[in-house]
Design a protein around this motif. Structure first.
Motif, mmCIF file in Angstrom:
data_model
loop_
_atom_site.group_PDB
_atom_site.id
_atom_site.type_symbol
_atom_site.label_atom_id
_atom_site.label_comp_id
_atom_site.label_asym_id
_atom_site.label_seq_id
_atom_site.Cartn_x
_atom_site.Cartn_y
_atom_site.Cartn_z
ATOM 1 N N VAL A 20 0.837 -1.204 0.000
ATOM 2 C CA VAL A 20 0.000 0.000 0.000
ATOM 3 C C VAL A 20 0.868 1.248 0.000
ATOM 4 C CG1 VAL A 20 -1.728 1.299 1.288
ATOM 5 C CG2 VAL A 20 -1.882 -1.186 1.171
ATOM 6 N N GLU A 40 -1.660 -4.625 2.209
ATOM 7 C CA GLU A 40 -3.077 -4.965 2.274
ATOM 8 C C GLU A 40 -3.276 -6.359 1.718
ATOM 9 O OE1 GLU A 40 -7.405 -2.968 1.220
ATOM 10 O OE2 GLU A 40 -5.653 -2.360 0.093
ATOM 11 N N VAL A 45 -5.618 -4.595 6.370
ATOM 12 C CA VAL A 45 -4.414 -3.798 6.178
ATOM 13 C C VAL A 45 -3.498 -4.072 7.359
ATOM 14 C CG1 VAL A 45 -3.463 -1.473 6.054
ATOM 15 C CG2 VAL A 45 -5.584 -2.010 4.861
ATOM 16 N N PRO A 166 -8.760 2.739 5.867
ATOM 17 C CA PRO A 166 -9.389 3.404 4.726
ATOM 18 C C PRO A 166 -9.143 4.906 4.699
ATOM 19 C CG PRO A 166 -10.913 1.853 5.743
ATOM 20 C CD PRO A 166 -9.754 1.988 6.662
ATOM 21 N N ALA A 169 -5.663 5.494 3.463
ATOM 22 C CA ALA A 169 -5.618 5.305 2.005
ATOM 23 C C ALA A 169 -6.186 6.528 1.289
ATOM 24 C CB ALA A 169 -6.390 4.049 1.623
ATOM 25 N N SER A 217 -6.948 -6.627 -3.764
ATOM 26 C CA SER A 217 -7.306 -6.844 -2.363
ATOM 27 C C SER A 217 -8.705 -7.406 -2.169
ATOM 28 C CB SER A 217 -7.117 -5.530 -1.586
ATOM 29 O OG SER A 217 -5.810 -5.042 -1.792
ATOM 30 N N VAL A 218 -9.532 -6.730 -1.344
ATOM 31 C CA VAL A 218 -10.835 -7.272 -0.979
ATOM 32 C C VAL A 218 -11.718 -7.455 -2.206
ATOM 33 C CG1 VAL A 218 -12.985 -6.768 0.218
ATOM 34 C CG2 VAL A 218 -10.824 -6.452 1.394
ATOM 35 N N ARG A 219 -11.703 -6.489 -3.135
ATOM 36 C CA ARG A 219 -12.536 -6.608 -4.323
ATOM 37 C C ARG A 219 -12.141 -7.837 -5.135
ATOM 38 N NH1 ARG A 219 -17.260 -4.933 -4.974
ATOM 39 N NH2 ARG A 219 -16.631 -2.894 -4.186
ATOM 40 N N THR A 310 -17.969 -2.152 3.117
ATOM 41 C CA THR A 310 -16.926 -1.302 3.679
ATOM 42 C C THR A 310 -16.261 -0.527 2.548
ATOM 43 O OG1 THR A 310 -15.030 -2.794 3.425
ATOM 44 C CG2 THR A 310 -16.496 -3.187 5.308
ATOM 45 N N ARG A 312 -13.410 -0.787 1.551
ATOM 46 C CA ARG A 312 -12.507 -1.688 0.833
ATOM 47 C C ARG A 312 -13.271 -2.755 0.061
ATOM 48 N NH1 ARG A 312 -9.845 -4.795 4.358
ATOM 49 N NH2 ARG A 312 -8.183 -5.277 2.870
ATOM 50 N N GLY A 344 -12.374 -0.578 9.167
ATOM 51 C CA GLY A 344 -11.347 -1.349 8.487
ATOM 52 C C GLY A 344 -10.488 -2.140 9.437
#
Length: 440
Positions: A20, A40, A45, A166, A169, A217-219, A310, A312, A344
Motif C-alpha cells: 500500500v 493490504e 491492512v 481506509p 488510504a 485486495s478485498v474486491r 466497507t 474496501r 477497516g
C-alpha cells in the motif's frame, strides 16, 4: 552486510499482499521494529515493522504492486551479522496459534498487527508485528525494544496520528499529510470528513471519460469467491413478505425499558435471533457440501455471518456461536462487528468459519434481492427495507410495518420445502415474537 526481507506469511492461508505504502526510502536509517510499510491482504491492512536495525539499501517493490509470500520486498545494510534481529528468530507462531513466550512477556500469539504484549509487571508494551530471520522469510512476533547506542541520545518517541486504514488510504490518494489533520472523531480519531476538508474540493479533469483501476485486495478476493460460489452451488431463492409491526413494537418497548436501554437492540439483532431459533427446526440450512471428502457436514453450532459493505469492499465477518447468545448479547456482538468493519479493523480470523449468513439490503432502501451464497454456506437470508404499507390486519386494512425476506440456498443441500419452512419460521417469529418462548 546486506539483509533481504521477504514478504512474510501473514497467516490465515493468505499467499499474497499488496504494497500500500512505504514509510521509508533508500538511505533512511531505521531501528528495529520501526514501521516501514503498510500492506493490504484480501482481509486486512497490516503494518510491517523493520526486522533489522540499519540502513535501507533498496526497495524491491513499488506501492500498488501485488507481492507473493517469500518475494523480496526490501534490503537493509546492517552493521552486524545479527542485525539485532536475534529476538525475532523463532519460527512463526502467528499461523500456528501456539503461544509465544519470552523472559519479559507472555501472551497468546495473534495475527500480525493486532493486540499488545503486556509485561509480567503489568506495563503494556507495543508488540512488534512482524519479524524475519533471514531471506527465507521466517516470521515471529515478540516485543524487542532496540537497545540505545552508546554516546547517542535515546530517540524521542512520536505519536502517529490516529486513523483507520481506509482513511489513511484516502489521505494518500488526496495527498494529505495526516500529521496536519485535526481529528474530530471519538478521542481525536481522524475521519474521512477531516481528510476531505483539508484536501478541499476536487477539481474535475477536463476530457476524462473513464478511469481504470487495478482489481486488488478485498474486491479481487470477493469477486473470486462470488464466482466460485455462483458456478459451484446451484442457487435458488424464495421470498416472503411479512408484517413485522410486532417486532418493531418489541424493539421500541425494550429501548424504553431501563434494563435494556443501553443494549442498542435493533431489527437486525431480532432477525439474527429469529434465524438462530429457526435453524434448530431446520438444521439442513446450517450445513456444508464437502466436495473433496464426498460428505455433507452438519454444523451443530451457528457461526452467523453478517455481510458488511466497507470502503474496501464487501466482507462477511461472523459471530461465533451466535445461537448461544441472548438477544442483548447478539446486539452487542453486531455493534462490535459493524464498528470494526466500518473502521477497516476486522480481524482476519473473523472472516472465516461462517456457517450461515444475513445480508441487510434494506439498509440501502432495497425491498428484496437474490444474494449469492458465501462460499461453503448453504443459506443466506436477505432482510429488505421495512416500510409502512396497507395490510390486512384483523380483517381490516391497516397501515403496518412490512418487510420482504429472501432466502437463497444451495439446492444440493436444501430442498425447496426445507427452505420454505426455515423462511416461514423466521417470518413467524418477526410477526409474533412471543413464539420465541415456545422454541427456547
Amino acid at each position: 552486510m546486506i539483509k533481504v526481507f521477504t514478504l512474510p506469511d501473514l497467516g490465515e492461508g493468505l499467499t499474497e499482499s499488496e504494497i500500500v505504502a512505504w514509510r521509508v526510502a533508500p538511505g533512511d536509517t531505521v531501528t528495529l521494529n520501526q514501521l516501514i510499510a503498510e500492506v493490504e491482504t484480501a482481509k486486512a491492512v497490516v503494518e510491517l515493522p523493520s526486522p533489522f536495525a540499519g540502513v535501507v539499501a533498496e526497495l524491491h517493490q513499488q506501492p500498488g504492486t501485488t507481492v507473493r509470500v517469500g518475494d523480496p520486498i526490501v534490503s537493509f545494510e546492517v552493521d552486524s551479522p545479527s542485525g539485532r534481529e536475534s529476538a525475532l528468530s523463532a519460527p512463526s507462531a502467528a499461523s500456528s496459534g501456539q503461544k509465544v513466550r519470552s523472559r519479559e512477556t507472555e501472551r497468546e500469539a495473534v495475527l500480525v498487527g493486532y493486540g499488545a504484549a503486556v509485561e509480567r509487571g503489568g506495563r503494556p508494551q507495543r508488540r512488534a508485528r512482524i519479524g524475519a530471520t533471514d531471506a527465507g522469510g521466517q516470521v515471529a512476533t515478540d516485543t524487542v525494544p532496540a537497545p540505545p547506542i552508546a554516546g547517542e541520545e535515546p530517540p524521542v518517541a512520536t505519536e502517529r496520528p490516529r486513523s483507520t486504514p481506509p482513511v489513511r488510504a484516502l489521505a494518500r490518494t488526496l495527498g494529505v499529510d495526516l500529521a496536519e489533520v485535526t481529528g474530530t472523531g471519538p478521542t481525536g480519531l481522524i475521519t474521512r470528513q477531516d481528510v476531505e476538508a483539508l484536501a478541499g474540493p476536487a477539481v474535475p479533469v477536463a476530457g476524462v471519460r473513464e478511469t481504470r483501476s487495478p482489481i486488488r485486495s478485498v474486491r479481487k478476493h470477493t469477486a473470486a469467491a462470488m464466482v466460485q460460489s455462483a458456478f459451484t452451488a446451484p442457487h435458488a431463492t424464495e421470498f416472503l413478505t411479512v408484517d413485522v409491526t410486532p417486532a418493531i413494537e418489541l424493539i421500541e418497548a425494550l429501548r424504553g425499558d431501563r434494563v435494556f436501554a443501553e443494549a442498542r437492540i435493533g431489527i437486525l439483532a431480532v432477525v439474527a435471533k429469529a434465524l438462530c431459533l429457526a435453524v434448530a427446526r431446520t438444521p439442513e440450512v446450517n450445513t456444508h457440501w464437502d466436495e473433496a471428502a464426498g460428505e455433507i457436514v452438519q454444523f451443530h453450532y451457528v457461526n452467523l455471518g453478517i455481510a458488511a459493505a466497507t470502503p474496501r469492499g464487501l466482507i462477511v465477518p461472523s459471530i461465533p456461536d451466535a445461537d448461544r447468545l441472548s438477544l442483548v448479547d447478539l446486539a452487542a456482538a453486531l455493534a462490535e462487528l459493524t464498528s470494526a468493519a466500518r473502521a477497516g479493523a476486522t480481524r482476519p480470523a473473523a472472516l472465516r468459519g461462517g456457517t450461515i449468513s444475513i445480508t441487510n439490503i434494506g439498509s440501502f432502501g432495497i425491498d428484496a434481492g437474490t444474494p449469492i451464497l458465501p462460499p461453503g454456506e448453504a443459506v443466506i437470508l436477505a432482510l429488505g427495507a421495512i416500510a409502512p404499507r396497507p395490510w390486512v390486519y384483523r380483517g381490516e386494512i391497516a397501515l403496518r410495518q412490512v418487510v420482504t425476506l429472501s432466502v437463497a440456498f444451495d439446492h444440493r443441500l436444501v430442498d425447496g420445502e426445507q427452505a420454505a419452512r426455515f423462511l416461514t419460521d423466521v417470518a413467524g417469529l418477526l410477526a409474533n415474537p412471543a413464539r420465541a418462548l415456545a422454541l427456547l
